[in-house]
Design a protein around this motif. Structure first.
Motif, short mmCIF file in Angstrom:
data_model
loop_
_atom_site.label_atom_id
_atom_site.label_comp_id
_atom_site.label_asym_id
_atom_site.label_seq_id
_atom_site.Cartn_x
_atom_site.Cartn_y
_atom_site.Cartn_z
N ALA A 127 -32.16 -11.54 -38.84
CA ALA A 127 -33.19 -12.19 -38.03
C ALA A 127 -32.63 -13.38 -37.27
N ASN A 128 -31.75 -14.12 -37.90
CA ASN A 128 -31.19 -15.29 -37.23
C ASN A 128 -30.41 -14.89 -35.98
N ILE A 129 -29.69 -13.78 -36.06
CA ILE A 129 -28.97 -13.28 -34.90
C ILE A 129 -29.95 -12.78 -33.85
N ALA A 130 -30.96 -12.04 -34.28
CA ALA A 130 -31.95 -11.49 -33.33
C ALA A 130 -32.69 -12.60 -32.59
N PHE A 131 -33.07 -13.65 -33.30
CA PHE A 131 -33.82 -14.72 -32.65
C PHE A 131 -32.96 -15.53 -31.69
N ASN A 132 -31.65 -15.58 -31.95
CA ASN A 132 -30.75 -16.27 -31.03
C ASN A 132 -30.46 -15.45 -29.78
N ALA A 133 -30.78 -14.15 -29.84
CA ALA A 133 -30.51 -13.28 -28.70
C ALA A 133 -31.30 -13.69 -27.46
N GLU A 134 -32.41 -14.39 -27.65
CA GLU A 134 -33.22 -14.80 -26.50
C GLU A 134 -32.50 -15.82 -25.63
N PHE A 135 -31.44 -16.42 -26.14
CA PHE A 135 -30.69 -17.41 -25.37
C PHE A 135 -29.54 -16.79 -24.58
N LEU A 136 -29.38 -15.48 -24.71
CA LEU A 136 -28.34 -14.82 -23.92
C LEU A 136 -28.65 -14.96 -22.43
N PRO A 137 -27.62 -15.07 -21.59
CA PRO A 137 -27.83 -15.27 -20.15
C PRO A 137 -28.12 -13.97 -19.39
N PHE A 138 -28.67 -12.98 -20.09
CA PHE A 138 -29.04 -11.73 -19.44
C PHE A 138 -30.04 -11.02 -20.36
N LYS A 139 -30.78 -10.08 -19.78
CA LYS A 139 -31.75 -9.31 -20.56
C LYS A 139 -30.99 -8.32 -21.44
N LEU A 140 -31.22 -8.40 -22.71
CA LEU A 140 -30.45 -7.61 -23.67
C LEU A 140 -30.95 -6.17 -23.75
N GLU A 141 -30.02 -5.21 -23.75
CA GLU A 141 -30.33 -3.80 -23.97
C GLU A 141 -29.96 -3.51 -25.43
N ASN A 142 -30.98 -3.40 -26.27
CA ASN A 142 -30.78 -3.37 -27.71
C ASN A 142 -29.90 -2.21 -28.18
N ALA A 143 -30.10 -1.03 -27.60
CA ALA A 143 -29.35 0.14 -28.06
C ALA A 143 -27.85 -0.05 -27.85
N SER A 144 -27.48 -0.65 -26.72
CA SER A 144 -26.06 -0.88 -26.43
C SER A 144 -25.47 -1.89 -27.41
N LEU A 145 -26.26 -2.91 -27.74
CA LEU A 145 -25.79 -3.91 -28.68
C LEU A 145 -25.53 -3.31 -30.06
N ILE A 146 -26.49 -2.54 -30.56
CA ILE A 146 -26.35 -1.92 -31.88
C ILE A 146 -25.19 -0.94 -31.88
N ARG A 147 -25.03 -0.18 -30.79
CA ARG A 147 -23.93 0.78 -30.70
C ARG A 147 -22.59 0.06 -30.81
N ALA A 148 -22.47 -1.10 -30.16
CA ALA A 148 -21.22 -1.84 -30.19
C ALA A 148 -20.91 -2.36 -31.60
N ILE A 149 -21.94 -2.82 -32.30
CA ILE A 149 -21.73 -3.29 -33.68
C ILE A 149 -21.20 -2.16 -34.55
N ASP A 150 -21.76 -0.97 -34.36
CA ASP A 150 -21.27 0.21 -35.09
C ASP A 150 -19.84 0.53 -34.69
N ASP A 151 -19.56 0.48 -33.40
CA ASP A 151 -18.22 0.83 -32.91
C ASP A 151 -17.16 -0.13 -33.46
N VAL A 152 -17.52 -1.39 -33.56
CA VAL A 152 -16.58 -2.37 -34.13
C VAL A 152 -16.28 -2.00 -35.58
N ARG A 153 -17.32 -1.65 -36.31
CA ARG A 153 -17.14 -1.30 -37.72
C ARG A 153 -16.27 -0.06 -37.87
N ASN A 154 -16.42 0.88 -36.95
CA ASN A 154 -15.66 2.13 -37.01
C ASN A 154 -14.34 2.06 -36.24
#
Length: 334
Positions: free
Chosen positions: A135-162
């Motif tokens: 939740a702390n990460i999600a709530f900080n996402a509102e401060f990103l300097p662009f509109k976040l595309e959630n699916a791309s973000l989650i995909r990248a987190i998975d890709d880093v892990r793999n």
């Protein structure tokens, strides 16, 4: 100790993405591709921290963390094991569960070479802590300097892990830096155009904007780049953030307290600094020749007369225009 560790981790995750940039979006295909890529890059940054720090340190389950993050990004709140976690409840919930007792258990498990130490009292506590971190990460996402595309973000987190990201960390940094540079250039030009309309603002051939607040002694002026000036100043970004100052009233409270401890007699006093005009940014070199000793001037400096495409530190982004409020205390002719 526990609270400090948690806050430091949570605060630093997105620091790279909230510096020196304005929000902006477009409906065209190019903008959509850009947002997808930027969201992916944000996910890479988060993934690096999650997989190298949060998961091994807090001993949480990765899949639970990922699903919690995804749910909160979509809904802004989540209920886990009867605990409601939202922006409004975040502080209270964190104080309840991210406490010193949990910190001691985490540190003991971290030091345990057998890997058998238990961190959590039960699975319910583990899920709650995992969700708080997500939740702390999600709530900080509102401060990103662009509109976040959630699916791309989650995909990248998975890709880093793999270990199969679609770009290297270096390529991601280059892409993001170029994006920030473009956005800053556009925003800076718009800002300077508005400033130029203000009463009393003048413009030189180089593009420097200035307003003489007080002319000073025009018989004592800097005329050569080798001349040395003594000045009190405050530097601000286009958004008004102070990034540098030696004017007492504009110093951070912590800095004021430190100076008072060093020398109580200097409390409330400005600390003028001397430097040659050939040793500063071009906007200063030009601007300091416009007033005399004792004068005051406001400078709005285009990026090409400031720090250009490279920026300076975390506060001044690439292609960012700046504002300086300056008092010329003295001029030393060379």
């Amino acid at each position: 100790m526990m609270k400090k560790t948690f806050l430091t981790t949570a605060t630093c995750i997105m620091a790279l993405f909230v510096t020196s940039c304005n929000n902006g979006s477009s409906n065209n295909d190019d903008a959509n591709v850009k947002i997808d890529t930027l969201s992916y890059i944000a996910g890479m940054e988060i993934g690096n921290v999650v997989n190298s720090n949060i998961v091994p340190f807090y001993k949480i389950d990765y899949n639970t963390f990922k699903s919690s993050l995804s749910n909160i990004l979509e809904k802004d709140s989540i209920v886990v094991e009867g605990v409601n976690i939202s922006k409004n409840t975040m502080k209270e919930v964190s104080q309840t569960y991210m406490n010193d007792e949990l910190g001691s258990r985490i540190m003991a498990a971290y030091a345990d070479t057998t890997g058998t130490a238990n961190v959590y009292k039960d699975e319910a506590e583990k899920k709650i802590v995992t969700t708080i971190l997500a939740a702390n990460i999600a709530f900080n996402a509102e401060f990103l300097p662009f509109k976040l595309e959630n699916a791309s973000l989650i995909r990248a987190i998975d890709d880093v892990r793999n270990n199969k990201t679609r770009m290297t960390n270096e390529a991601a940094m280059t892409y993001f830096t170029n994006y920030i540079s473009e956005e800053n250039k556009k925003a800076s030009l718009e800002w300077l155009a508005e400033v130029e309309k203000q009463e009393g603002v003048m413009k030189t051939e180089s593009g420097l904007l200035y307003k003489i607040e007080k002319a000073g002694n025009i018989r004592v002026k800097a005329t050569k780049d080798e001349d040395v000036v003594k000045a009190v100043y405050t530097g601000r970004t286009k958004d008004g953030q102070i990034f540098d100052s030696n004017r007492w009233s504009d110093l951070p409270v912590q800095r004021q307290e430190m100076l008072k401890r060093q020398n109580p007699k200097n409390e409330g006093k400005d600390t003028p600094i001397e430097f040659p005009l050939n040793g500063v940014i071009k906007g200063w070199t030009e601007g300091m020749k416009l007033i005399g000793k004792g004068g005051k001037i406001t400078l709005w400096i285009p990026a090409e007369l400031a720090y250009g495409e490279r920026g300076a530190g975390r506060d001044i982004g690439p292609n960012e225009a700046l504002r300086f409020d300056i008092e010329l205390v003295d001029v030393i002719k060379k």
